[in-house]
Design an enzyme around this catalytic site. Sequence first.
Site, PDB file in Angstrom:
ATOM      1  N   ALA A   1       0.834  -1.212   0.000  1.00  0.00           N
ATOM      2  CA  ALA A   1       0.000   0.000   0.000  1.00  0.00           C
ATOM      3  C   ALA A   1       0.864   1.256   0.000  1.00  0.00           C
ATOM      4  O   ALA A   1       0.505   2.265  -0.618  1.00  0.00           O
ATOM      5  CB  ALA A   1      -0.945   0.001   1.200  1.00  0.00           C
TER       6      ALA A   1
ATOM      7  N   GLY B   1       1.708   1.518  -3.535  1.00  0.00           N
ATOM      8  CA  GLY B   1       0.484   1.722  -4.294  1.00  0.00           C
ATOM      9  C   GLY B   1      -0.111   3.104  -4.121  1.00  0.00           C
ATOM     10  O   GLY B   1      -0.726   3.643  -5.045  1.00  0.00           O
ATOM     11  N   ASP B   2       0.086   3.704  -2.967  1.00  0.00           N
ATOM     12  CA  ASP B   2      -0.370   5.070  -2.729  1.00  0.00           C
ATOM     13  C   ASP B   2       0.268   6.012  -3.749  1.00  0.00           C
ATOM     14  O   ASP B   2      -0.402   6.860  -4.337  1.00  0.00           O
ATOM     15  CB  ASP B   2      -0.017   5.485  -1.300  1.00  0.00           C
ATOM     16  CG  ASP B   2      -0.359   6.937  -1.007  1.00  0.00           C
ATOM     17  OD1 ASP B   2      -1.537   7.313  -1.156  1.00  0.00           O
ATOM     18  OD2 ASP B   2       0.559   7.688  -0.638  1.00  0.00           O
ATOM     19  N   SER B   3       1.547   5.851  -3.967  1.00  0.00           N
ATOM     20  CA  SER B   3       2.271   6.689  -4.921  1.00  0.00           C
ATOM     21  C   SER B   3       1.840   6.398  -6.359  1.00  0.00           C
ATOM     22  O   SER B   3       1.659   7.316  -7.162  1.00  0.00           O
ATOM     23  CB  SER B   3       3.775   6.451  -4.767  1.00  0.00           C
ATOM     24  OG  SER B   3       4.484   7.189  -5.722  1.00  0.00           O
TER      25      SER B   3
END
Length: 137
Positions: A20, A23-25
Amino acid sequence: MENEKLTEREANTYSPLSLAFLGDSVYDTLVREYLLRIANMPVAKLHSAKVKLVCAEFQSEAYSTLEELLDERELAVLKRGRNATGNTVPKHADAVEYRRATAVECLFGYLFLLGRTERIYQLFDSIMAGTDVSADI
């Protein structure tokens, strides 16, 4: 650093919260690219629109869209992300929304490590298909 694809086995060794984190980026970059392509406007407006699309509430809604589009392995990653422990919930989101948002980010991080860029764009396009961003910009 070379962007070397991982195998599913290798990608599965990362914790859901680590996935995550990446994945946030990935998701944030997709939103920024999307907004820039649909509207040439001052950065402050772009930022305001971006914030609405990366917040836990919006990503939680995206979870519902994605759930129906995923294969068995992708769905397992999504659920691993949702069930990850250690999340601290920000004031502006409830725990369920935040866990579902973490799940979306986990999936995007996982797919990125696998080098499945086309799949990332496909899923992102499905999320954005039901969104009227023009009302926010």
